[in-house]
Design an enzyme around this catalytic site. Structure first.
Site, short mmCIF file in Angstrom:
data_model
loop_
_atom_site.label_atom_id
_atom_site.label_comp_id
_atom_site.label_asym_id
_atom_site.label_seq_id
_atom_site.Cartn_x
_atom_site.Cartn_y
_atom_site.Cartn_z
N GLU A 510 0.82 -1.22 0.00
CA GLU A 510 0.00 0.00 0.00
C GLU A 510 0.86 1.26 0.00
OE1 GLU A 510 -2.73 -0.28 3.28
OE2 GLU A 510 -3.77 -2.03 2.44
N GLU A 603 -4.62 -8.81 0.90
CA GLU A 603 -5.32 -8.51 2.16
C GLU A 603 -6.80 -8.49 1.86
OE1 GLU A 603 -4.13 -5.06 4.43
OE2 GLU A 603 -1.99 -5.47 4.08
#
Length: 912
Positions: A510, A603
């Protein structure tokens, strides 16, 4: 504050070291074959000191930092990272002396760092052999200074409310006998948090700022064989430096490695396999020889292969031998040699439960003038990997669906101080849920953790960075990224590349560069290329929670890794009003844009709950973002355990399962998260630990554990009922009952009366009886599969608390001070039923040759310090972790007491 003045000493020090190095090399003595390489633990016998206030610490700093004060608890977990901040270093910082420690991991010689003259800090008291550290704390490694301290609101909830920040020193003397004269002496550090700098005998040797990587320093020029050798290590762990609890200290193992001047280099073997089948496999071996002597050397390299048993012990005779290789290694250089061999009928490494994680051992001998000068052992596995964009992952030609979890590096009440048994317990419990894969979030793990995943047959995504140049919190590792990204990448790969459990490399999570278009993609490509240069056999990836298929970054990696984007973010009913990243479900979009790339969900879920806590009413939806009145209570920091509630950017387990089923080309994914972890307590940052786990911080299973088990273990007959059935204030009120089962339908009974039989519909993963009127007594479910009875489960209203019960996960452990027994204390009624809402104060004690390491209850709101021997039960349970005293075998008795209840005792035997 101490500011060093090194220039007055630099010439004298340089002459001393140069002369000493010459003496050591000139007096080389022969060693027998079994002594040519030694790896000695130096975990014990340290002295530790931490400044009360880092602002009053010495001035021996790696670099200056920006002046930033920020409340990171106000940050949403998926907020956009921002541009990093750097400050121009001053002449007094030590960075220039530390950077050369990474030179072996910089490919271009022109970019390697030249060490300045002199030895900064030479006259600082803490690095001197004569300094009296008798009043410093005695510690053994691994050591996390924060986990032993009280919780405090002076530290953010993001960082676990434990004081992991600060400046600290470790000191220890080294026993280097005169017989080691002429040998190479290395310090190997598996992990130190963070900005580690090492002095030996007053001389700054080097260091490594990134706290998650392993590293090695050459101590040889500074060693005094037969004399006094004082090691001093300084750590500087910044505040607001992490989005989770990073720990503080030398939190992994530390070693002294002794070799002859000519030896296999650091992490100097690389074993790969190809053309793998049940009939044969080609094994390729690369060996790097390091010649630290002043003379060119002709050497011969011979490698033998042995089988390992399930415990990693060598068995039987040699399986095969690589053909001997010869090389001339110039003085002060390295040389790499390559060879191959074909093994017939190989015992393949593969993930449980359908395959067996078989392993081999390569024993490499380096010979000079007919004498063995080094022996280097490399465990490895033989397996094939295929990454199919339509059908997913294949291991040894068998399709393996990735049933994975994300794991942070702390071990709950033990903090980040690595313990192999504690890590093994985590993996054992996860395996019960059907987990077969682990993503190391978001850093390289302890080496022993990969030894466990190799042994236990888990697949691993090995990840290195949470940030690149754009920061998430003020003092995270964006500060060192420009100087150290290549070294950290290459170090991770070289250390871990021989582990068969590692199936891909992840170089980012991220990261903020998702938002910077071509510039971010260019940096991603650079990192990808470094990984490919180190290991062309495994695919690369970086996890994306923002980058879309039409953006440049996804094209730079081999595997598409999506965080939450596959299911959609803040787009579904009940989520639309939330602020932040918003995207429709993107699995199909990515698959169409990159038809030749496999997709995983790196995720997913980010579901939330506290074990055994329930709030009413229960949402009728299959997924809902937690808020007051909708699964949440911000005043009491509760998230409801019906397992329907999520972080703002997440999706329930039910929705994730459905999204995967509707997109069969997705190879599987990784739940956020496997275990609760310290820090990042979304959505309530007044807590100490997270709500994300399917297992709580103490290792007790949440309801969500059984939802995963019902789906990931379809062959296991099981049924699980929620909630508990102790609701004296809900008599006559609607109290929904949900059932998780590996069956396809079930019938629910309340006090013997059927409440109906229900069957799972398409994309349904739980059975719901949402209109049950509570009355005390017994809930019973009978589950069916294909029309046949499959499993049963019963939940009863318990009686009053009467007794405590104590049960050890293992009643026999080693008396080595490392092996652990995890003792569960439960509050029970007269029938032995655990009382699911019991919160009695408990007292723990121990007798015999053992000690209590830590206690916990799994409650993220529990601020009792982990070393405490007093703690409230939480919803019927508490945990006591014990270990034996080294070299003192015997019987340990663990006692638990609570006023008004019968006490409990459990015995644990310790053995040599």
């Amino acid at each position: 504050m101490y500011f060093f003045d090194y220039f007055k000493r630099q010439k004298l020090s340089a002459v001393f070291v140069s002369s000493l190095a010459f003496i050591l090399l000139a007096s080389c003595t022969e060693k027998s074959d079994n002594q040519v390489r030694e790896r000695l633990s130096i975990n014990d016998g340290w002295r530790f000191f931490r400044y009360d206030d880092a602002t009053d610490a010495d001035g021996l700093i790696y670099d200056v930092r920006p002046d930033v004060d920020e409340d990171i608890d106000q940050r949403e977990a998926d907020d956009q990272p921002v541009e990093g901040e750097w400050v121009e270093g001053e002449e007094s910082v030590l960075k220039a002396w530390i950077l050369p420690s990474g030179n072996d991991f910089i490919k271009d010689p022109a970019k390697r760092h030249v060490r300045p003259e002199g030895y900064p800090g030479f006259d600082f008291p803490f690095v001197q052999a004569g300094f009296d550290d008798g009043n410093w704390e005695k510690v053994n490694l691994p050591h996390d200074w924060g986990a032993r301290e009280p919780f405090t609101y002076e530290v953010s909830g993001s960082m676990g409310r434990l004081p992991s920040h600060g400046v600290a020193w470790y000191r220890r003397s080294l026993d280097i006998p005169s017989s080691d004269s002429g040998r190479q002496i290395y310090l190997e550090v598996e992990g130190a948090m963070s900005y580690a700098m090492v002095w030996l005998n007053g001389h700054l040797v080097g260091g490594w700022p990134y706290g998650y990587n392993s590293w090695q320093l050459d101590l040889t020029p500074y060693i005094i064989p037969g004399g006094e050798n004082q090691l001093a290590i300084r750590l500087d762990n910044p505040p607001i430096s992490s989005r989770w609890y990073p720990g503080g200290g030398i939190y992994r193992n530390m070693w002294i490695i002794k070799t002859e001047p000519i030896h296999v280099g650091q992490w100097g073997t690389f074993i790969t396999t190809r053309d793998v089948s049940e009939e044969s496999a080609v094994v390729d071996l690369e060996v790097t020889i390091d010649n630290k002597s002043n003379e060119n050397a002709d050497v011969e390299i011979v490698t033998f292969v042995y089988e390992l048993d399930s415990n990693g012990n060598r068995t039987g005779n040699r399986v095969i031998e690589f053909a001997p290789q010869s090389a001339n290694v110039a003085a002060k250089t390295k040389t790499t040699v390559n060879s191959s061999v074909t093994i017939a009928n190989p015992r393949l490494w593969g993930p449980l439960p359908t395959q067996i994680p078989n392993r081999y051992l390569a024993v490499t001998e380096v010979q000079k003038d007919g004498k063995v000068v080094d022996v280097f052992e490399t465990p490895f596995g033989i397996r094939s990997l295929e990454f199919d964009p339509v059908n997913g992952l294949f291991v040894n030609s068998e399709h393996i669906y990735i049933k994975g979890v994300n794991q942070h590096h702390d071990l709950g009440p033990m903090g980040t101080a690595f313990n192999k048994r504690a890590a093994e317990r985590q993996l054992e419990i996860l395996r019960e849920a059907g987990v077969n894969s682990i993503r190391m979030a978001h850093n390289p793990p302890a080496p022993e953790l990969l030894e466990l995943t190799d042994k236990m047959g888990f697949l691993v995504v090995n990840e290195v960075f949470d940030v690149w140049e754009r920061r998430k919190v003020p003092f995270d590792f964006h500060l060192i990224f420009p100087d150290w990204y290549e070294q950290d990448l290459r170090a991770m790969v070289r250390r871990d590349r021989n582990h068969p459990s590692v199936i891909m490399w992840s170089y980012g999570n991220e990261v903020g560069e998702q938002y910077t278009g071509d510039d971010g993609a260019a940096l991603s490509q650079k990192l990808n290329d470094i990984l490919k240069d180190e290991d062309p056999t495994r695919p690369t990836t970086a996890s994306m929670n923002f980058a879309k298929p039409d953006m440049p970054m996804p094209a730079t990696m081999d595997i598409i890794s999506l965080n939450y984007q596959g299911e959609g973010i803040r787009i579904h009913p009940g989520y639309e009003h939330l602020q932040g990243i918003r995207t429709h479900p993107l699995y199909t979009d990515f698959h169409e844009a990159f038809p030749n790339k496999m997709i995983i969900s790196s995720e997913n879920a980010a579901a939330l709950s506290i074990r055994g806590e329930y709030l009413f009413p229960v949402t009728p939806n299959s997924s809902a973002p937690v808020s007051d009145g909708i699964g949440g209570d911000s005043e009491n920091l509760i998230v409801c355990a019906y397992e329907l509630y999520t972080a703002n950017f997440g999706s329930s387990v039910d929705r994730v399962f459905a999204a995967k089923a509707q997109h069969p080309f997705v190879a599987g994914g990784f739940v956020w998260s496997g275990w609760d972890y310290l820090g990042e307590p979304t959505p309530y940052y007044d807590a100490r630990s997270t709500y994300f786990g399917i297992v709580d911080l103490a290792g007790f299973k949440k309801n969500r554990f059984y939802l995963y088990q019902s789906h990931w273990h379809p062959e296991l007959p099981m049924a699980h009922i929620l909630p508990h059935w102790n609701w004296p204030d809900r008599v006559g009120k609607v109290t929904p009952v949900h059932v998780f089962t590996s069956g396809d339908e079930a019938e629910l009974f309340l006090n013997g009366e059927s409440l109906g039989r229900k069957k799972k519909g398409d994309f349904e993963y739980r059975l719901r009886w949402d209109d049950v009127i509570y009355e005390p007594g017994e809930l019973k479910v009978v589950a069916y599969k294909n029309g046949e009875e499959w499993a049963q489960s019963v939940v009863k209203t318990t009686g009053a608390a009467e007794s405590l019960n104590a049960e050890a996960d293992r009643d026999r452990i080693k008396a080595d001070g490392k092996d652990l027994s995890f003792v569960t204390i439960s509050v029970t009624d007269e029938d032995g039923l655990v009382i699911p809402d019991a919160k009695h104060p408990l007292r723990f004690s121990i007798e015999g040759p053992g000690e209590i390491v830590a206690t916990d209850s799994g409650d993220p709101r529990d601020f009792v310090a982990f070393p405490s021997n007093e703690r409230n039960a939480f919803n019927g349970l508490s945990l006591v972790i014990v270990r034996g005293i080294p070299d003192k075998p015997g019987t340990i008795r663990v006692h638990a007491e609570s006023d008004g209840l019968k006490s409990a005792t459990v015995e644990v035997q310790t053995h040599p």
